[in-house]
Design an enzyme around this catalytic site. Structure first.
Site, PDB file in Angstrom:
ATOM      1  N   CYS A 288      -4.179   0.027  -0.963  1.00 12.40           N
ATOM      2  CA  CYS A 288      -3.096  -0.774  -0.390  1.00 12.40           C
ATOM      3  C   CYS A 288      -1.999   0.157   0.156  1.00 12.40           C
ATOM      4  O   CYS A 288      -1.428   0.951  -0.605  1.00 12.40           O
ATOM      5  CB  CYS A 288      -2.533  -1.709  -1.459  1.00 12.40           C
ATOM      6  SG  CYS A 288      -1.064  -2.610  -0.950  1.00 12.40           S
TER       7      CYS A 288
ATOM      8  N   CYS B 208       1.348  -0.332  -1.618  1.00 16.56           N
ATOM      9  CA  CYS B 208       1.308   0.222  -2.977  1.00 16.56           C
ATOM     10  C   CYS B 208       1.465   1.745  -2.948  1.00 16.56           C
ATOM     11  O   CYS B 208       2.133   2.324  -3.813  1.00 16.56           O
ATOM     12  CB  CYS B 208      -0.002  -0.163  -3.656  1.00 16.56           C
ATOM     13  SG  CYS B 208      -0.259  -1.945  -3.831  1.00 16.56           S
TER      14      CYS B 208
END
Length: 308
Positions: A69, A72
Site C-alpha cells: 500500500c 501505508c
C-alpha cells in the site's frame, strides 16, 4: 651491575607495549558501552492472531497496513517516530500486517488501508484525524479519543460475530493458498481448480446438512415417533389398508362376473332370435315386422278364419 642494567632496559622497552595494549582494551569497552547505551529496543509491537488479546488491556494505538500500500509506506516513518514517544506517554504502539494476519483483518472489518484504532481497556475507537506525529500525540495526550464514538459491542473484536468473520477470512486465505499451490506447484489448470473447489463445496454442504438433520432429530424428536402407541396405530392403519384393498379386489371381481352374465344373456337372446326365424336363420332385412304390426296381422288372420 651489568645484569642490573640489562634487566632495567628490558623493563623500559616492554612498558610501552603494555600501555598500548591497555589503551586498545579501554577503547573497545568504551565502544561496546556506547553502542549498548545508544541502542533502544523496538518500540513497535507486532500484533498477530496469537497475541491480539494483549491489546484488550491498557491503552493502545494500532495501525493496520499492507506492504504494497503506497499510503501505508508513507505513514511508516511517522508511525515509528510516534512509537518512540509511546513509552514516555504510557501508550503501546502496535502494527498489524493484514497480508500475514487475515483473521485480524476480518475481526476488525478492515475495508481501507491504512486503518488506525485506539483501544482503551478493550473499548475500540477508530481514528479519523490527520496522520502526523503531532496529531497522534495530541490525540492521546489530550484524550481526544473520548469524543469519538466507540465501536458497538456487537461488532467488537471479541464478539461472536467478529469471531465468525475472522474464521471466514482465515478460510478464504486458506482456499487462496490451496488454489495457488494447485495451479503453480501441481500444474492444474485454473478451471480444474475451480471444479475441485466446487465439488468440495457441494459435498461438504450435503454432509453438513445431513449432520444438522440428525442433530435436529436427536434434540427435537417428532411427537408421533416419541408417542408410545405410535407403532400400534401404525399397525392398525396398515391392517385397515389391507382390508380395504381386499374389498376393492372383491368388488372388481363382482363387476367382472356381472359383465360375463350380461354377455351370456345377450348371447342367449341372439340365439333365440335366430331360432324364431324359418330354418333357424335370421329374418332378412326388410321382412322383419315390429311387434305391434305382427300382432295386428295375427288377429286379422283369425277373424278371417272365423268368417269362413
Amino acid at each position: 651491575m651489568a645484569c642490573l642494567l640489562a634487566s632495567s632496559s628490558t623493563t623500559m622497552l616492554s612498558l610501552p607495549r603494555r600501555t598500548k595494549h591497555r589503551s586498545w582494551m579501554c577503547f573497545l569497552f568504551l565502544g561496546i558501552y556506547l553502542s549498548s547505551a545508544s541502542a533502544k529496543p523496538d518500540s513497535l509491537t507486532e500484533v498477530t492472531d496469537g497475541n491480539w488479546e494483549d491489546i484488550l488491556t491498557g491503552e493502545w494505538m494500532i495501525e493496520f497496513y499492507a506492504p504494497w500500500c503506497p499510503a501505508c509506506q508513507q505513514l511508516q516513518p511517522v508511525w515509528k517516530e510516534f512509537a518512540d514517544w509511546g513509552e514516555d506517554m504510557g501508550v503501546n504502539i502496535a502494527k498489524v500486517d493484514v497480508t500475514e494476519q487475515p483473521g485480524l483483518s476480518g475481526r476488525f472489518i478492515i475495508t481501507s488501508l491504512p486503518t488506525i484504532y485506539h483501544c482503551k481497556d478493550g473499548v475500540f475507537r477508530k481514528y479519523q484525524g490527520a496522520r502526523t506525529k503531532n496529531d497522534f500525540l495530541t490525540f492521546v495526550d489530550e484524550q481526544k479519543w473520548k469524543a469519538v464514538e466507540p465501536v458497538s459491542s456487537w461488532f467488537g473484536p471479541s464478539s461472536f460475530l467478529m469471531n465468525s468473520m475472522s474464521a471466514l477470512f482465515k478460510l478464504s486465505m486458506f482456499i487462496r493458498r490451496c488454489h495457488n499451490y494447485m495451479t503453480e506447484q501441481l500444474g492444474i489448470p485454473v478451471w480444474g481448480s475451480y471444479v475441485i473447489f466446487g465439488l468440495a463445496t457441494l459435498f461438504s454442504g450435503l454432509a453438513l446438512g445431513l449432520l444438522l438433520v440428525f442433530i435436529a432429530d436427536f434434540v427435537f424428536p417428532s411427537r408421533r415417533f416419541s408417542s408410545p402407541d405410535y407403532y400400534q396405530k401404525k399397525q392398525t392403519m396398515e391392517q385397515a389398508r389391507l382390508i380395504q384393498q381386499q374389498d376393492d379386489d372383491h368388488e372388481a371381481d363382482g363387476e367382472e362376473d356381472d359383465d360375463e352374465e350380461e354377455e351370456e344373456e345377450d348371447g342367449d337372446e341372439v340365439w333365440r332370435r335366430r331360432r324364431g326365424s324359418p330354418e333357424g336363420r335370421p329374418e332378412p332385412k326388410g321382412q322383419a315386422f315390429p311387434d305391434e304390426a305382427l300382432r295386428k296381422r295375427v288377429v286379422g288372420n283369425r277373424e278371417e278364419e272365423e268368417d269362413t
